[in-house]
Design a protein around this motif. Structure first.
Motif, PDB file in Angstrom:
ATOM      1  N   ARG A 185       0.838  -1.199   0.000  1.00 51.23           N
ATOM      2  CA  ARG A 185       0.000   0.000   0.000  1.00 51.23           C
ATOM      3  C   ARG A 185       0.874   1.251   0.000  1.00 51.23           C
ATOM      4  NH1 ARG A 185      -5.468  -1.090   1.717  1.00 51.23           N
ATOM      5  NH2 ARG A 185      -5.683   1.132   2.140  1.00 51.23           N
ATOM      6  N   ASN A 187      -0.432   4.391   0.443  1.00 48.32           N
ATOM      7  CA  ASN A 187      -0.979   5.310   1.442  1.00 48.32           C
ATOM      8  C   ASN A 187      -1.520   4.491   2.610  1.00 48.32           C
ATOM      9  OD1 ASN A 187      -0.603   7.800  -0.101  1.00 48.32           O
ATOM     10  ND2 ASN A 187      -2.160   6.949  -1.468  1.00 48.32           N
ATOM     11  N   GLU A 189      -2.774   3.549   6.313  1.00 47.31           N
ATOM     12  CA  GLU A 189      -3.638   4.282   7.239  1.00 47.31           C
ATOM     13  C   GLU A 189      -3.020   4.436   8.624  1.00 47.31           C
ATOM     14  OE1 GLU A 189      -6.587   5.692   6.554  1.00 47.31           O
ATOM     15  OE2 GLU A 189      -6.378   5.142   4.442  1.00 47.31           O
ATOM     16  N   ALA A 190      -2.239   3.431   9.057  1.00 51.26           N
ATOM     17  CA  ALA A 190      -1.665   3.458  10.403  1.00 51.26           C
ATOM     18  C   ALA A 190      -0.268   2.859  10.363  1.00 51.26           C
ATOM     19  CB  ALA A 190      -2.545   2.692  11.387  1.00 51.26           C
ATOM     20  N   ARG A 228       1.218   6.802  13.885  1.00 54.61           N
ATOM     21  CA  ARG A 228      -0.241   6.647  13.952  1.00 54.61           C
ATOM     22  C   ARG A 228      -0.549   5.212  14.378  1.00 54.61           C
ATOM     23  NH1 ARG A 228      -1.138   7.700   7.885  1.00 54.61           N
ATOM     24  NH2 ARG A 228       0.754   6.429   8.006  1.00 54.61           N
ATOM     25  N   GLN A 251      -4.547  -2.338   6.686  1.00 54.65           N
ATOM     26  CA  GLN A 251      -4.174  -0.940   6.507  1.00 54.65           C
ATOM     27  C   GLN A 251      -3.156  -0.454   7.530  1.00 54.65           C
ATOM     28  OE1 GLN A 251      -7.911   1.177   6.526  1.00 54.65           O
ATOM     29  NE2 GLN A 251      -8.765  -0.064   4.872  1.00 54.65           N
ATOM     30  N   SER A 252      -2.441  -1.411   8.184  1.00 57.60           N
ATOM     31  CA  SER A 252      -1.426  -1.055   9.167  1.00 57.60           C
ATOM     32  C   SER A 252      -0.063  -1.545   8.701  1.00 57.60           C
ATOM     33  CB  SER A 252      -1.751  -1.663  10.535  1.00 57.60           C
ATOM     34  OG  SER A 252      -3.004  -1.190  11.011  1.00 57.60           O
TER      35      SER A 252
END
Length: 367
Positions: A185, A187, A189-190, A228, A251-252
């Protein structure tokens, strides 16, 4: 002969088995958001993909269906009767018991007498430092043909005694279940993921006991302010399951794999497979023994909290290095412990058909 051989695309069987698999799968009458990552479901996937006829029996749901007011406890005898009747009608080659403590040793012994040509195997991913788990696993070991447990090393024999066959069970990964590739990924998310069902229950981390809200707060204080966090069940965040949990995994960038203790050889929560299977760079203590199976180029190992903090900082500041290590760990875990490989290993150990070069990681997991 129930032998298996490895082909170019996976494991194929010379003679398919009929297997009744008693356990928890991807659906439950009790949960509003059923688990998407059930080990029982992944093992059944692997067995079917290897050519076997697998009949899943969700023992808790059967008990609830037969108990007053949907009570699982009040439906135990209904479950026992239903299982015995179904086995008599289906005549499987193998009865596979996943957890299933509602089926006590006396009932298993009765099933053995009724189905003398059928093998019975139990598998379990519960921790052996929990007394109730030790008692139940050891009791059922006395009446089955083989046991599989997600802990390795001499402690297992100390618990169950010298009799019978017992083997290490890796936490399986399944590309159709663990579908994310966090390392790919652009971008994310965390930066750091951690999920905990009971943060007040202390965990032994690098030799020190921690309540996990306190541990996470302490660790945050050593990390860059740009970090994050994707928390579930800690630091004021609700525990999640189903699609919300899958989204956190996918998403981490990095994840903490911290079980209640690290000194039981190769024991880990099945969350390990969920995190690395979704492409996170996973951090875990060296004391777990997983550094015998994975290198520093595939996972983040630590022996002190300072080492953990420094490694997280480095990979946070060097995203390309983080992606490379996470990708390598993802590839190796999917190679070693995919659902077809683990299912083949389980059947091969049960029927004694594995060759010396099948699943070479076995040399590191002898019990």
């Amino acid at each position: 002969m129930h032998n298996a051989r490895h082909g170019g695309g996976g494991w194929v069987t010379a003679r398919p088995l009929k297997i009744v698999h008693v356990g928890d799968f991807f659906f439950s009458l009790k949960r509003n958001a059923p688990s998407q990552f059930s080990v029982g479901g992944k093992l059944s996937h692997g067995l079917v993909r290897n050519g076997h006829h697998v009949i899943d029996l969700s023992y808790r749901d059967v008990a609830r269906a037969g108990g007053w007011f949907g009570s699982r406890k009040l439906g135990r005898r209904y479950l026992w009767r239903a299982l015995k009747e179904f086995l008599a009608l289906s005549a499987p080659d193998l009865l596979l018991l996943g957890h299933g403590y509602m089926i006590p040793p006396a009932v298993i012994a009765e099933i053995r007498r009724q189905q003398p040509g059928m093998l019975i195997v139990q598998w379990n991913i519960d921790a052996l430092f929990v007394p109730d788990n030790v008692r139940d696993f050891a009791a059922r070991h006395q009446v089955v043909d083989a046991s599989f447990i997600s802990t390795a090393g001499p402690i297992v024999r100390e618990i169950i005694g010298e009799g019978g066959r017992v083997y290490f069970l890796p936490n399986p990964v399944d590309a159709s279940v663990e579908r994310g590739q966090a390392f790919a990924r652009q971008n994310i998310e965390a930066d750091l993921f951690y999920s905990c069902g009971n943060p007040a229950r202390e965990r032994l981390i690098c030799g020190q006991s921690w309540e996990m809200n306190q541990f996470c707060q302490m660790l945050e204080g050593t990390l860059p302010p740009t970090m994050r966090y994707a928390y579930a069940g800690v630091r004021g965040q609700p525990y999640v399951s189903g699609p919300a949990y899958a989204a956190l995994l996918e998403q981490s960038a990095m994840g903490l794999n911290i079980s209640r203790r690290a000194d039981y050889h190769l024991y880990s929560s099945d969350r390990l497979a969920q995190m690395v299977g979704n492409g996170q760079l996973v951090f875990m203590e060296r004391q777990t023994g997983y550094d015998c199976l994975f290198s520093e180029r595939e996972m983040g190992f630590f022996s002190t909290i300072d080492e953990l903090s420094e490694a997280i900082c480095f990979f946070h500041q060097h995203p390309k290095s983080r992606q490379d290590v996470a990708r390598a760990g993802w590839q190796r875990y999917h190679q070693l412990f995919n659902e077809r490989a683990v299912a083949d290993y389980l059947i091969g150990q049960t029927f004694g058909t594995l060759s010396d070069d099948d699943h070479t990681w076995r040399q590191f997991t002898a019990i």
